[in-house]
Design a protein around this motif. Structure first.
Motif, PDB file in Angstrom:
ATOM      1  N   VAL A 138    -117.760  65.823  11.542  1.00 48.33           N
ATOM      2  CA  VAL A 138    -117.150  65.666  12.867  1.00 48.33           C
ATOM      3  C   VAL A 138    -115.738  66.222  12.851  1.00 48.33           C
ATOM      4  CG1 VAL A 138    -116.625  64.041  14.731  1.00 48.33           C
ATOM      5  CG2 VAL A 138    -118.474  63.528  13.114  1.00 48.33           C
ATOM      6  N   PHE A 139    -115.379  66.959  13.900  1.00 50.08           N
ATOM      7  CA  PHE A 139    -114.038  67.511  14.074  1.00 50.08           C
ATOM      8  C   PHE A 139    -113.393  66.881  15.296  1.00 50.08           C
ATOM      9  CE2 PHE A 139    -116.449  70.752  11.851  1.00 50.08           C
ATOM     10  CZ  PHE A 139    -115.582  71.131  10.846  1.00 50.08           C
ATOM     11  N   SER A 140    -112.106  66.530  15.159  1.00 49.58           N
ATOM     12  CA  SER A 140    -111.392  65.943  16.292  1.00 49.58           C
ATOM     13  C   SER A 140    -110.487  66.979  16.941  1.00 49.58           C
ATOM     14  CB  SER A 140    -110.578  64.721  15.843  1.00 49.58           C
ATOM     15  OG  SER A 140    -109.581  65.106  14.924  1.00 49.58           O
ATOM     16  N   ASP A 141    -110.163  66.757  18.193  1.00 47.74           N
ATOM     17  CA  ASP A 141    -109.249  67.619  18.939  1.00 47.74           C
ATOM     18  C   ASP A 141    -107.886  67.604  18.246  1.00 47.74           C
ATOM     19  OD1 ASP A 141    -107.486  68.764  20.866  1.00 47.74           O
ATOM     20  OD2 ASP A 141    -108.805  68.131  22.493  1.00 47.74           O
ATOM     21  N   PRO A 142    -107.362  68.758  17.830  1.00 43.07           N
ATOM     22  CA  PRO A 142    -106.124  68.773  17.045  1.00 43.07           C
ATOM     23  C   PRO A 142    -104.838  68.610  17.850  1.00 43.07           C
ATOM     24  CG  PRO A 142    -106.886  71.010  17.367  1.00 43.07           C
ATOM     25  CD  PRO A 142    -107.943  70.106  17.960  1.00 43.07           C
ATOM     26  N   TYR A 175    -106.054  73.118   9.204  1.00 46.18           N
ATOM     27  CA  TYR A 175    -105.340  71.990   9.817  1.00 46.18           C
ATOM     28  C   TYR A 175    -106.256  71.043  10.582  1.00 46.18           C
ATOM     29  CZ  TYR A 175    -105.746  74.666  14.191  1.00 46.18           C
ATOM     30  OH  TYR A 175    -106.233  75.365  15.273  1.00 46.18           O
ATOM     31  N   LEU A 176    -107.500  71.422  10.795  1.00 49.79           N
ATOM     32  CA  LEU A 176    -108.377  70.666  11.691  1.00 49.79           C
ATOM     33  C   LEU A 176    -108.865  69.380  11.020  1.00 49.79           C
ATOM     34  CD1 LEU A 176    -109.521  70.960  14.534  1.00 49.79           C
ATOM     35  CD2 LEU A 176    -111.531  72.078  13.541  1.00 49.79           C
ATOM     36  N   LEU A 177    -108.546  68.249  11.647  1.00 53.11           N
ATOM     37  CA  LEU A 177    -108.954  66.958  11.113  1.00 53.11           C
ATOM     38  C   LEU A 177    -110.469  66.799  11.226  1.00 53.11           C
ATOM     39  CD1 LEU A 177    -107.715  64.222  10.021  1.00 53.11           C
ATOM     40  CD2 LEU A 177    -107.996  63.374  12.365  1.00 53.11           C
TER      41      LEU A 177
END
Length: 218
Positions: A138-142, A175-177
């Motif tokens: 899963v990727f969150s909005d940075p 950088y993407l969480l």
């Protein structure tokens, strides 16, 4: 009378590439990883109830790993050429490590170092019919503080899930969480994660060509 213009900014490029007919290749990689797991105690970083190798996999002589490194360098080159139309040579440094999740294992939210990061899925285990999120990344909005303005009408702050498939490469900005949901299926979830450091050369009028500048250690 109106003159309107809508501009989309700060788009985050996430790319996938799937290697077809990867079964034999993945079996070779899986053997390499499980053999290493027997002699490498691993480290605890974002992983919970899972094994994370301590070594840079690309420092290990292996036909399968050399083949994977070549695939990753080419994918990074293609990714860069899509985002930057300048005809410059792509020079990269790669470091990679193995992850093995047994049942119940997951990865906490984290980011990576370098410019780009990614993962190659060797074996995703069996799906869990009772848990559709098993092993999903899963990727969150940075964007900073974006979760405070999410609404039904706008997807600001939304997270995006990817279902891993064996033979799939996922590439994204470092950088993407991101995090991995607990793996609750049968078998093991085996993946090779990697970081990419881009070396900026003088721009030349040549086609984009993957050239490895060297290997950095983890």
């Amino acid at each position: 009378m109106f003159t309107d213009e809508l501009t989309m900014r700060w788009v985050t490029p996430i790319a996938t590439r799937t290697l077809n007919d990867s079964e034999d290749f993945n079996l070779s990689l899986e053997k390499e990883i499980l053999d290493l797991k027997q002699i490498d105690s691993g480290v605890n970083l974002s992983n919970f109830m899972g094994w994370h190798s301590t070594v840079n996999l690309f420092s290990k002589p292996s036909q399968a790993l050399d083949g994977l490194k070549e695939l990753l360098v080419q994918f990074v080159s293609d990714y860069i050429s899509e985002l930057n139309q300048e005809n410059c040579q792509v020079l990269v440094e790669l470091v990679a490590w193995a992850n093995v999740l047994e049942k119940g294992g997951y990865h906490l939210p984290h980011t990576h170092s370098g410019h780009l990061s990614g993962v190659y899925y060797v074996n995703t285990g069996e799906p869990d019919s009772h848990n559709p999120n098993s092993g999903l990344i899963v990727f969150s909005d940075p964007r900073s503080n974006v979760n405070g303005i999410n609404s039904f009408y706008l997807d600001f702050g939304s997270s995006f899930k990817y279902e891993p498939k064996a033979g799939m490469i996922l590439l994204f900005p470092a950088y993407l969480l991101h995090w991995v949901h607990p793996f609750t299926g049968a078998g093991r979830r085996i993946a090779i994660s990697f970081n990419v450091k881009l070396i900026d050369p003088p721009c030349r009028e040549i086609s984009v060509t993957p050239v490895e500048a060297g290997i950095i250690q983890n």
